[in-house]
Design an enzyme around this catalytic site. Structure first.
Site, PDB file in Angstrom:
ATOM      1  N   PHE A 159      79.496  20.217 147.532  1.00 37.49           N
ATOM      2  CA  PHE A 159      79.594  19.558 146.073  1.00 37.49           C
ATOM      3  C   PHE A 159      79.987  18.253 146.306  1.00 37.49           C
ATOM      4  CE2 PHE A 159      80.571  24.149 145.703  1.00 37.49           C
ATOM      5  CZ  PHE A 159      80.083  24.253 144.655  1.00 37.49           C
ATOM      6  N   ASP A 160      79.520  17.254 145.335  1.00 36.99           N
ATOM      7  CA  ASP A 160      80.208  16.123 144.952  1.00 36.99           C
ATOM      8  C   ASP A 160      81.175  16.316 144.190  1.00 36.99           C
ATOM      9  OD1 ASP A 160      80.558  13.352 144.477  1.00 36.99           O
ATOM     10  OD2 ASP A 160      79.785  13.951 142.473  1.00 36.99           O
ATOM     11  N   LEU A 161      82.485  15.350 144.311  1.00 34.56           N
ATOM     12  CA  LEU A 161      83.665  15.729 143.441  1.00 34.56           C
ATOM     13  C   LEU A 161      83.928  15.093 142.052  1.00 34.56           C
ATOM     14  CD1 LEU A 161      86.222  16.928 143.477  1.00 34.56           C
ATOM     15  CD2 LEU A 161      87.335  15.237 144.833  1.00 34.56           C
TER      16      LEU A 161
END
Length: 226
Positions: free
Chosen positions: A11-13
């Site tokens: 995931f990107d955050l």
């Protein structure tokens, strides 16, 4: 029970799992230090901040330079160290930030079914601080933060670094989820990873992703093969 479609989800955050409440955090930080910015000063700050982030993402400057410089315009008005103001701003980000809609439920649904990691272009303090605040600190392994590894998405090196930590799984069995077509999607796809563009605003930006979702909750069906 069906087998998951992927073994790993990365995931990107920011603006994928968690919001990034910049405007509110900036307003509170300036209040703490008694700064009363004019519209012209705010415009100057936003222009400077945007330019610094572009330079950081392209590798022209490091994180310390960005953080030291972006608050210099305000800090000099009240004779405060720019890094002190920057750190106060990041603490406000930690305090104010919350998961985006559907994220918590989706992560809980994926736990135990697939392995999860994060690759984020961000600074160590707010990224780790927000995960710890939510009790998510041990949910993601690897946790790859550009500030710590000195390379940013979409560079191949940051994805390869994560894959090394993961034991070099088959890229086709790894799904990268993010909101940015360039840094998240194109960067991951160039390394052979499957991709899912999280596009809640339904932007029509060209984006060649394996999947696209407008609601985060739809991710579980994609990953778990339902």
């Amino acid at each position: 029970m069906k087998q998951p479609s992927y073994d790993w989800v990365l995931f990107d955050l920011d603006e994928t799992l968690l919001d990034f409440p910049v405007a509110q955090a900036l307003e509170l930080t300036l209040q703490i230090y008694g700064v009363m910015p004019t519209p012209a000063k705010m415009a100057e700050y936003h222009e400077l901040n945007h330019r610094l982030w572009q330079q950081y993402n392209s590798g022209e400057i490091d994180a310390a330079h960005l953080q030291q410089t972006r608050f210099s315009l305000f800090a000099e008005q009240v004779d405060v160290a720019p890094m002190a103001m920057n750190d106060a701003f990041l603490q406000q980000i930690i305090a104010l930030s919350e998961p985006l809609e559907g994220v918590t439920e989706t992560l809980l649904a994926l736990q135990g079914r697939v392995r999860m990691g994060i690759i984020t272009n961000g600074f160590s303090l707010p990224q780790r601080g927000r995960l710890d605040k939510l009790g998510w600190g041990d949910w993601f392994e690897p946790l790859v933060i550009s500030d710590e590894v000195h390379v940013t998405k979409p560079a191949a090196a940051i994805f390869q670094y994560a894959l090394d930590l993961m034991g070099q799984p088959s890229p086709a069995r790894v799904l990268m989820v993010g909101d940015n077509p360039k840094t998240d999607i194109a960067g991951a796809a160039a390394q052979g990873l499957a991709t899912c563009w999280y596009n809640p605003q339904r932007h029509d930006t060209p984006c060649e992703s394996t999947h696209q979702i407008h609601h985060f909750a739809h991710l579980a069906d994609i990953v778990l093969g339902q």
